[in-house]
Scaffold this motif. Structure first.
Motif: not given
Length: 366
Positions: A28-32, A34, A110, A112, A299
């Motif tokens: 998922p994008d939110e787990c990549t 930053e 989460s 993730c 994340n």
């Protein structure tokens, strides 16, 4: 030692989570990770020293005020330290309720994390409860040990008293009755009274020591996490988080410093060592965060799970201490507090509510 334990715990949790994660081609994008495009290294290093100085001011101020010279009850210094102590109680309570437990709940939910961790929504409460149960068992073991030591000491002194009494009243069989006198000097009675008094006051002192050590453990577990978080926060929210953490660390320092004062430790060595442990933990977390910022992914499932578990355990430690050791024993079950004037009671409660309110307000940014 605590720092080493936490590092091993983080590594262990990371290994467990990686072993439990099901292989997947999509993340998922939110787990990549930053990527911080403008990582201002001088500013991050400067923040480390700002946190260091702020933490030192918070914890050493009440310790120095308490130890520089004797003071009487009712003096201005006594009022300031009393207000600081109850202010700190509110800070500790709000830290657990507002800063640690909600963060743990959010991390456990989460996306993730692996499906196993997402299948149950109350892991934060479970780990918080486990920490509270563990503290109760620890205190129970401490009570049993204190009672055993006290019983052995009183038994030994009773035997010594009997021997001294027999030696003091013995006399020659050829002496008349006026020649038999007790030769126990008054100094023995003074020493005896001192020993028995020390035994009576040993229990609450031991409780304070155990409670304060555990309280510091809960605080430093959280401190290293927020240090790593600060160093890996994006440039947009970095300054806001730093300002919030400056107040956060100062208030926590005051809370812990006033509790160290209550331990009544002779000398400066142990209080200074305990204070330095608190002062250094967040900067150490900042240094770790700076060192791993290029490869660290806050994340990732392992980072999120480690933070969630440590925050939950810390919340349980602080809540247990706040309600049992700080509020119940020092207010409801404290005869001296119940006998004090209404004005002093009001100041204590207002200080506690102000500490909780200010720390809860900081939860908006940190």
């Amino acid at each position: 030692m605590i720092y080493t334990f936490k590092l091993w715990l983080l590594i262990l949790l990371s290994a467990v989570v990686k072993a439990q994660e099901a292989p997947s081609d999509t993340v998922p994008d939110e787990c990549t990770a930053e990527h911080i495009t403008d990582y201002n290294m001088p500013m991050r290093i400067g923040a480390l020293f700002i946190i260091l100085v702020t933490s030192a001011l918070g914890i050493f101020t009440p310790i120095i005020m308490h130890r520089i010279s004797p003071y009487t009850k009712g003096s201005s210094r006594d009022w300031l330290l009393t207000m600081g102590k109850f202010f700190g109680t509110g800070v500790i309570l709000a830290t657990a309720f507002v800063h640690m437990l909600p963060e743990a709940l959010e991390n456990f939910s989460s996306p993730c994390l692996s499906p196993g961790w997402q299948s149950y929504s109350s892991f934060a409460g479970v780990f918080c409860m486990i920490a509270s149960f563990a503290l109760q068992l620890l205190e129970l073991a401490a009570v049993a040990n204190i009672e055993r030591l006290r019983s052995n000491r009183m038994t030994n002194h009773s035997a010594n008293d009997i021997e001294k009494q027999e030696a003091g009243t013995s006399c020659s069989i050829n002496s008349d009755s006026t020649g038999c006198t007790a030769r126990t000097p008054p100094a023995i009675h003074d020493h005896e009274g001192h020993v028995h008094s020390a035994g009576l006051f040993e229990e609450p002192d031991a409780f304070k020591h155990v409670g304060t050590f555990i309280l510091e453990l809960g605080i430093v577990m959280h401190s290293i996490i927020i240090g790593i978080t600060l160093s890996n926060t994006g440039s947009e929210g970095f300054v806001t988080l730093l300002i919030a953490l400056v107040f956060h660390q100062f208030f926590e320092g005051v809370a812990l410093g006033t509790r160290i004062n209550d331990m009544d430790i002779k000398g400066w060595k142990k209080p200074v060592l305990m204070a330095l442990l608190f002062v250094l933990m967040t900067p150490i977390g900042c240094a770790i965060g700076i060192g791993i910022h290029s490869s660290f992914n806050p994340n990732s499932s392992s980072a999120i799970l480690a933070s969630a578990i440590l925050d939950s355990l810390s919340a349980g430690i602080l809540l247990y201490n706040a309600y049992i050791s700080l509020m119940s024993q020092e207010i409801n079950h404290n005869a001296d507090f119940r006998k004090t004037s209404l004005g002093r009671k009001a100041v204590c409660f207002i200080s506690m509510y102000c500490g909780a309110g200010l720390m809860a307000l900081l939860g908006k940014w940190a």
